[in-house]
Design a protein around this motif. Structure first.
Motif, PDB file in Angstrom:
ATOM      1  N   ASP A   3       0.805  -1.224   0.000  1.00  0.00           N
ATOM      2  CA  ASP A   3       0.000   0.000   0.000  1.00  0.00           C
ATOM      3  C   ASP A   3       0.836   1.271   0.000  1.00  0.00           C
ATOM      4  O   ASP A   3       0.344   2.335  -0.375  1.00  0.00           O
ATOM      5  CB  ASP A   3      -0.943   0.019   1.213  1.00  0.00           C
ATOM      6  CG  ASP A   3      -2.012  -1.062   1.135  1.00  0.00           C
ATOM      7  OD1 ASP A   3      -2.197  -1.627   0.042  1.00  0.00           O
ATOM      8  OD2 ASP A   3      -2.643  -1.350   2.173  1.00  0.00           O
ATOM      9  N   ASP A   4       2.084   1.159   0.449  1.00  0.00           N
ATOM     10  CA  ASP A   4       2.957   2.334   0.514  1.00  0.00           C
ATOM     11  C   ASP A   4       3.832   2.350  -0.752  1.00  0.00           C
ATOM     12  O   ASP A   4       4.766   1.550  -0.889  1.00  0.00           O
ATOM     13  CB  ASP A   4       3.826   2.270   1.768  1.00  0.00           C
ATOM     14  CG  ASP A   4       4.665   3.522   1.975  1.00  0.00           C
ATOM     15  OD1 ASP A   4       4.759   4.344   1.041  1.00  0.00           O
ATOM     16  OD2 ASP A   4       5.254   3.670   3.068  1.00  0.00           O
ATOM     17  N   SER A   5       3.550   3.258  -1.660  1.00  0.00           N
ATOM     18  CA  SER A   5       4.280   3.299  -2.931  1.00  0.00           C
ATOM     19  C   SER A   5       5.756   3.596  -2.756  1.00  0.00           C
ATOM     20  O   SER A   5       6.569   3.305  -3.647  1.00  0.00           O
ATOM     21  CB  SER A   5       3.657   4.341  -3.861  1.00  0.00           C
ATOM     22  OG  SER A   5       3.737   5.638  -3.277  1.00  0.00           O
ATOM     23  N   ARG A  12       8.016   0.515  -3.296  1.00  0.00           N
ATOM     24  CA  ARG A  12       8.285   0.139  -4.686  1.00  0.00           C
ATOM     25  C   ARG A  12       9.207   1.159  -5.354  1.00  0.00           C
ATOM     26  O   ARG A  12      10.057   0.787  -6.168  1.00  0.00           O
ATOM     27  CB  ARG A  12       6.973  -0.002  -5.455  1.00  0.00           C
ATOM     28  CG  ARG A  12       7.159  -0.493  -6.879  1.00  0.00           C
ATOM     29  CD  ARG A  12       5.890  -1.060  -7.460  1.00  0.00           C
ATOM     30  NE  ARG A  12       5.555  -2.351  -6.872  1.00  0.00           N
ATOM     31  CZ  ARG A  12       6.076  -3.509  -7.254  1.00  0.00           C
ATOM     32  NH1 ARG A  12       6.963  -3.557  -8.239  1.00  0.00           N
ATOM     33  NH2 ARG A  12       5.706  -4.633  -6.680  1.00  0.00           N
ATOM     34  N   GLU A  13       9.071   2.422  -5.004  1.00  0.00           N
ATOM     35  CA  GLU A  13       9.953   3.440  -5.585  1.00  0.00           C
ATOM     36  C   GLU A  13      11.400   3.209  -5.154  1.00  0.00           C
ATOM     37  O   GLU A  13      12.330   3.281  -5.971  1.00  0.00           O
ATOM     38  CB  GLU A  13       9.480   4.829  -5.160  1.00  0.00           C
ATOM     39  CG  GLU A  13       8.149   5.237  -5.806  1.00  0.00           C
ATOM     40  CD  GLU A  13       7.540   6.466  -5.153  1.00  0.00           C
ATOM     41  OE1 GLU A  13       8.204   7.050  -4.258  1.00  0.00           O
ATOM     42  OE2 GLU A  13       6.412   6.848  -5.529  1.00  0.00           O
TER      43      GLU A  13
END
Length: 419
Positions: free
Chosen positions: A386-388, A391-392
């Motif tokens: 849920d926390d982008s 992935r960044e």
């Protein structure tokens, strides 16, 4: 000019694969390369087209009972060294000495204790390799010790890191006496502690891990070359089975659950907990459960969960939403290379330290096996997905890992040493 290079390693596939990948890179430059390791890996290495010489002990990574003892966080390292490797030191020496006939260089793994002895006795140029930062036991970058992970906080106390490293050396010093006695039998000086400074060549140390995990420290041995990780993953490392391909095509990217090739033999309730965690998190999942029937969930599974024996991480991880794994150096680097967030559940040896390093660079969350419950794992997965920012950061890390080109850097360092 072509050289005959002997690479010796010992352990699981996570210890074998980097040496196979490096051997292939060296062979592509025209060198005659042989890997000397446990007989159980003969077919795997020869299938890659690399020469093979057997070296005892023959440690089978599929032996569930033995691996369970090796993967014990408190006693696993002592059991591995004192009950398996060191009792076979004389056999290892005899096998490796015969394999080293005519070699122009010997490259050793941290626990191939016969290697430095053979190199020094035969006057063969010697390089050493490590697969994880923990092998340097730096006071400036204190590792996480599996039996006492809380002791990592001692680095904040003046003198605390030095005290802890000294304590570790005092505890393990008696373990290495068989090596010192064997060296004395062969007329060699006592040398450094084989588990610490004695494992490192004074000429070249290949740090086969990404600089993301550790930068050189003042107390590292001289002539360390940080190359990045050599990510060989088997002869069909870019192929997935039709079953997995169908599953991937049927829905959004899944979470992959794997325990590598060692912890999978000591999985406990990891896979049952993972099935329930995937359900609670509302994600599709692929479980790489190994060949042990005990690892396969007994209840019927929904079509959102696939259980298979194995799959090449290099092919599967880039198509995953996240990876849950044991924190082995090879698995961790494959996840970094794929650019996916990860939940690390470390068992033993260098895995807790690598889990901490994944946490430190912001691409991972971590749970100990004792705390790996369906509710905690599901919560960790939801946070990762849920926390982008995860992935960044994973994408940024992947760009760095891919750019390191470890095989080329390692080959360059070896050839420079030979010159």
């Amino acid at each position: 000019m072509s050289k005959r290079l002997l690479l010796t390693t010992l352990g699981s596939y996570g210890d074998i694969n980097p040496f196979v990948g490096l051997a292939l890179a060296l062979r592509s430059r025209g060198h005659d390369v042989v890997i000397a390791t446990s007989p159980v890996y003969r077919d795997y290495i020869e299938c890659a087209g690399i020469g093979f010489r057997p070296v005892r002990p023959d440690v089978d990574p599929g032996n569930r009972e033995v691996v369970a003892r090796i993967m014990n966080a408190r006693s696993g390292t002592e059991f591995l060294l004192r009950e398996i490797i060191l009792p076979a030191l004389r056999d290892s020496y005899e096998d490796l000495s015969a394999a080293a006939e005519g070699a122009d260089l010997l490259l050793t793994h941290p626990i191939t204790f016969a290697g430095p002895i053979v190199a020094q006795e035969r006057r063969i140029p010697w390089a050493s390799a490590v697969l994880a930062p923990m092998s340097f036991f730096s006071e400036y970058d204190l590792p996480v010790f599996p039996p006492i992970p809380w002791a990592k906080h001692l680095e904040r106390v003046p003198g605390g890191a030095r005290l802890l490293i000294g304590l570790a050396k005092a505890i393990t010093r008696p373990w290495m006496e068989p090596v010192h006695r064997f060296r004395a039998e062969h007329g060699l000086p006592r040398g450094g502690d084989p588990l610490y400074e004695g494992q490192h060549s004074p000429e070249l140390v290949l740090a086969l891990f990404s600089r993301l995990l550790a930068e050189p420290q003042p107390d590292w041995p001289p002539r360390v070359r940080v190359t990045g990780a050599v990510l060989y993953n088997g002869p069909r490392q870019h192929e997935l089975s039709p079953e997995i391909e169908r599953f991937l095509a049927a829905g959004p990217p899944p979470v992959v659950f794997t325990l590598g090739t060692s912890a999978v033999s000591a999985a406990g309730n990891f896979y049952d907990a993972s099935v329930e965690a995937a359900r609670r998190a509302g994600v599709r999942a692929i479980l790489l459960a190994g060949r042990h029937a005990e690892n396969r969930p007994r209840e019927p599974l929904p079509d959102t969960i696939l259980v298979v024996e194995q799959a090449p991480h290099a092919a599967l991880f880039p198509r995953a939403a996240a990876v849950v794994h044991q924190g082995g150096a090879g698995t961790l680097h494959q996840a970094l290379h794929a650019g996916v967030p990860m939940l690390v559940v470390p068992w033993a040896h260098d895995q807790p330290d690598l889990a901490y390093r994944g946490l430190r660079i912001g691409v991972a969350r971590t749970l100990t096996p004792s705390r790996y419950t369906p509710s905690r794992a599901a919560d960790a997965l939801r946070r990762l997905l849920d926390d982008s920012a995860y992935r960044e950061r994973a994408a940024t890390a992947a760009a760095i890992v891919r750019a390191e080109n470890a095989p080329q850097a390692a080959c360059d360092a070896i050839e420079a040493m030979l010159r």
